[in-house]
Design an enzyme around this catalytic site. Structure first.
Site, short mmCIF file in Angstrom:
data_model
loop_
_atom_site.label_atom_id
_atom_site.label_comp_id
_atom_site.label_asym_id
_atom_site.label_seq_id
_atom_site.Cartn_x
_atom_site.Cartn_y
_atom_site.Cartn_z
N LYS A 114 38.30 31.08 36.29
CA LYS A 114 39.56 30.83 36.98
C LYS A 114 39.57 29.50 37.70
O LYS A 114 40.61 28.85 37.78
CB LYS A 114 39.86 31.97 37.98
N LYS A 194 41.91 39.86 25.18
CA LYS A 194 42.39 41.17 25.60
C LYS A 194 43.87 41.12 25.98
O LYS A 194 44.38 40.07 26.36
CB LYS A 194 41.55 41.70 26.78
N LYS A 197 48.43 40.84 31.39
CA LYS A 197 49.71 40.55 32.01
C LYS A 197 50.02 39.07 31.96
O LYS A 197 51.16 38.65 31.85
CB LYS A 197 49.66 41.03 33.48
P1 ADP Z 1 45.01 42.01 33.76
O1 ADP Z 1 43.83 41.43 33.03
O2 ADP Z 1 46.14 42.33 32.86
O3 ADP Z 1 45.41 41.18 34.95
P2 ADP Z 1 43.49 43.62 35.60
O4 ADP Z 1 42.40 42.62 35.49
O5 ADP Z 1 44.26 43.67 36.88
O6 ADP Z 1 44.50 43.41 34.37
O7 ADP Z 1 42.87 45.03 35.28
C1 ADP Z 1 43.13 46.23 35.95
C2 ADP Z 1 42.34 47.31 35.24
O8 ADP Z 1 42.78 47.45 33.89
C3 ADP Z 1 40.83 47.03 35.16
O9 ADP Z 1 40.12 48.26 35.31
C4 ADP Z 1 40.64 46.48 33.78
O10 ADP Z 1 39.33 46.71 33.28
C5 ADP Z 1 41.68 47.25 32.99
N1 ADP Z 1 42.19 46.44 31.88
C6 ADP Z 1 42.84 45.26 31.99
N2 ADP Z 1 43.18 44.78 30.79
C7 ADP Z 1 42.73 45.68 29.88
C8 ADP Z 1 42.77 45.76 28.45
N3 ADP Z 1 43.36 44.82 27.72
N4 ADP Z 1 42.20 46.84 27.86
C9 ADP Z 1 41.60 47.80 28.58
N5 ADP Z 1 41.52 47.79 29.92
C10 ADP Z 1 42.08 46.75 30.57
NA NA Z 2 42.43 40.16 35.33
#
Ligand code: ADP
Ligand code: NA
Length: 327
Positions: A114, A194, A197
């Site tokens: 980041k 992955k 958001k």
């Molecule tokens: P993002 O990456 O979309 O910002 P977060 O990092 O806030 O999401 O993740 C919140 C939760 O969701 C965590 O436990 C993370 O491991 C899970 N998570 C996020 N993206 C995925 C994904 N693509 N597949 C499975 N689990 C995910």
């Molecule tokens: Na994240």
């Protein structure tokens, strides 16, 4: 032996996506049935480590609350709270940070990624794993449901507990990971990354509030390859395999079972099958999010009550920490 205490958190990114749901929120809901003490936090202190807009944040906190309730988080059994409303998180973070070395933080992957993306480094972004450690230890949590990407940060929390115990006497349990059984849901437009958001690609991410038409469109446009048969081979065929993995997760079965359901279908037909399964699965969740969104007063009251209980649970822990440190 101390009772299990489960802690996890999610940043208030607004409406969660299908990856959040299958990778985290579904198992959060199930953990409520198996453990008597469960806390889930909306991690708003973490969400200001990157540039932010106050009005958007306020909305996102309520949207995330509505989403967690709609997924099945039950505030009568689970402490669902807002991190910033429990002052102990920041206080304990300071104390733990005073016993955490700089090099230990510099090598964590999220900081590397980041800070490079943003070409700058805020102190909060650098030290946020210490805040994560405090989030967990403030409740003397024993188990933390996490994705693989968070395992290194949980290790920091375990180290912080061990270092604290070494300096001040045994107090914190070393929290254990409860690894999510679901592999990462991939972007529908680029299965090398992955689902997230923050993916700028339109159609890449399925949100829990997407209409059935939008979900169908996103799956129809999902990147696959030139072979028409459906197989599961994440290395050679990441796009199709992502669809199979999503299908299996939504069915609550194995990838073999999902592939068996695809027999005789080409990938175009299979996309429709997976989209329909996702739409059916998300329908009640989506309806409930849309309903709860119109009840901001209720959502606020759930968070306020949860935060009050979290302050109550954390107060004696912080008191004991103060004694041990010599405050
Ligand atoms: P993002 O990456 O979309 O910002 P977060 O990092 O806030 O999401 O993740 C919140 C939760 O969701 C965590 O436990 C993370 O491991 C899970 N998570 C996020 N993206 C995925 C994904 N693509 N597949 C499975 N689990 C995910
Ligand atoms: Na994240």
């Amino acid at each position: 032996a101390p009772l299990d205490r489960i802690f996890s958190g999610i940043q208030p990114t607004g409406i969660p996506h299908l990856g959040n749901y299958l990778g985290a929120l579904e198992s959060w809901v199930n953990l409520q049935d198996r453990h008597s003490s469960v806390l889930y936090s909306i991690m708003d202190l973490h969400s200001i480590t990157v540039p932010q807009d106050p009005t958007a944040l306020r909305h996102s906190i309520l949207d995330m609350t509505a989403s967690l309730l709609a997924c099945g988080i039950d505030p009568s059994r689970t402490v669902l709270f807002q991190q910033s409303h429990v002052p102990g998180h920041a206080t304990l973070s300071w104390i733990l940070g005073c016993r955490t070395s700089m090099p230990r933080l510099r090598h964590l992957p999220q900081w590397k990624m980041k800070s490079r993306q943003r070409n700058e480094g805020y102190v909060g972004l650098y030290t946020y794993p210490v805040l994560q450690a405090a989030d967990i230890l403030l409740y003397r949590s024993t188990h933390v449901p996490v994705g693989e990407d968070q395992v290194q940060h949980l290790k920091l929390a375990r180290d912080a507990a061990r270092i604290f115990n070494h300096h001040y006497g045994p107090f914190f349990p070393e929290p254990q990971a409860l690894l999510s059984p679901t592999s990462k849901v991939k972007s529908l437009r680029d299965p090398a990354v992955k689902m997230s958001k923050s993916d700028p690609q339109r159609l890449a991410t399925v949100l829990l509030t997407d209409s059935p038409e939008d979900v169908a469109l996103k799956f129809r446009k999902a990147v696959t390859d030139f072979a028409s048969e459906v197989t599961f081979d994440p290395e050679a065929r990441p796009g199709v395999s992502n669809l199979v993995a999503i299908h299996a997760a939504v069915l609550g079965g194995t990838v073999e079972q999902a592939v068996a359901q695809a027999r005789g279908l080409d990938t175009a037909q299979y996309k429709q099958v997976v989209a329909d399964a996702v739409i059916e699965r998300l329908r009640p969740v989506r309806d409930e999010i849309l309903r709860l969104r119109r009840e901001p007063g209720y959502l606020r009251s759930v968070l306020d009550e949860g935060s009050r209980r979290a302050r109550e649970l954390s107060a004696p822990v912080l008191r004991r920490v103060y004694q041990l440190v010599g405050f």
